[in-house]
Design a protein around this motif. Sequence first.
Motif, PDB file in Angstrom:
ATOM      1  N   GLY A 116       0.670  -1.182  -0.015  1.00 40.18           N
ATOM      2  CA  GLY A 116       0.180  -0.109  -0.003  1.00 40.18           C
ATOM      3  C   GLY A 116       0.878   1.327   0.259  1.00 40.18           C
ATOM      4  O   GLY A 116       0.372   2.243   0.375  1.00 40.18           O
ATOM      5  N   GLY A 139      -1.897   3.941  -0.143  1.00 45.05           N
ATOM      6  CA  GLY A 139      -3.115   3.556  -1.108  1.00 45.05           C
ATOM      7  C   GLY A 139      -2.721   2.893  -2.241  1.00 45.05           C
ATOM      8  O   GLY A 139      -1.475   2.681  -2.425  1.00 45.05           O
ATOM      9  N   THR A 141      -6.693   2.337  -1.786  1.00 45.25           N
ATOM     10  CA  THR A 141      -7.554   1.167  -0.990  1.00 45.25           C
ATOM     11  C   THR A 141      -8.227   0.266  -1.777  1.00 45.25           C
ATOM     12  O   THR A 141      -8.228   0.227  -3.056  1.00 45.25           O
ATOM     13  CB  THR A 141      -8.559   2.226  -0.603  1.00 45.25           C
ATOM     14  N   GLU A 142      -8.826  -0.835  -1.245  1.00 48.39           N
ATOM     15  CA  GLU A 142      -9.466  -1.933  -1.862  1.00 48.39           C
ATOM     16  C   GLU A 142     -10.730  -1.046  -2.376  1.00 48.39           C
ATOM     17  O   GLU A 142     -11.392  -0.253  -1.712  1.00 48.39           O
ATOM     18  CB  GLU A 142     -10.066  -2.782  -1.204  1.00 48.39           C
ATOM     19  N   MET A 153     -12.545   3.999  -4.754  1.00 47.49           N
ATOM     20  CA  MET A 153     -11.232   3.773  -4.035  1.00 47.49           C
ATOM     21  C   MET A 153     -10.400   5.210  -3.781  1.00 47.49           C
ATOM     22  O   MET A 153     -10.811   6.170  -4.462  1.00 47.49           O
ATOM     23  CB  MET A 153     -10.285   2.808  -4.720  1.00 47.49           C
ATOM     24  N   GLU A 187     -10.707  10.844  -3.818  1.00 45.36           N
ATOM     25  CA  GLU A 187     -11.527   9.599  -4.067  1.00 45.36           C
ATOM     26  C   GLU A 187     -11.512   9.300  -5.402  1.00 45.36           C
ATOM     27  O   GLU A 187     -11.840  10.188  -6.222  1.00 45.36           O
ATOM     28  CB  GLU A 187     -12.720   9.766  -3.232  1.00 45.36           C
TER      29      GLU A 187
END
Length: 196
Positions: A116, A139, A141-142, A153, A187
């Motif tokens: 990550g 990151g 992220t999943e 994500m 995001e």
Amino acid sequence: MPRTTVILIASLFLSASACTQTQSWRLDPAHSAAQFAVRHMGISTVRGTFTKVQGTVQFDPADPAKLSIDVTIDASSVDSRVEARDNDLRGASLLDVQHYPTITFRSKRTDVVGKGKLKVTGDLSIHGVKKEVVLDVDGLTEPVKDPRGNAHMGASATATINRRDFGVTGYPAAMVGDDVAITIDVELVQSVSANQ
């Protein structure tokens, strides 16, 4: 080898290839922010943000080193919560947004440095000056899906730059620090239609 076996192997190969293809994600401006922090007179830290950010990310879940980033920031959207200071930041002695309306980052290389954890090297352009900068990225992220089925994500990236390297030379360092800490929280969204 029986024909059905060949077809089965080919199908599995194609399925695996499809799963590892590079995916295109767009930055969600409503849930993303490009923030900065700089010292004032050596005694306090002024923090601000740019409220208009857009961009895209190309990502291969099977090979994070293929990550590529393309981000554009509207320089005039700077917001430090003080109107007079924001006007100074937009003015000719600092960001000079009339002549240099955007700040951009275009990645050139991504290195995986841990789970990550990425280092993304790219060209940052501010005030008409392009310099290579390395972003430390936490990151991605999943992915999670919203009620519409769109995937989301997130990631966070940080770097510290010297404003004078980019020609932002207004105000002496005794008043406004030369080092500017940057934090970019994003995001990313992939719409259902992008997967069809």
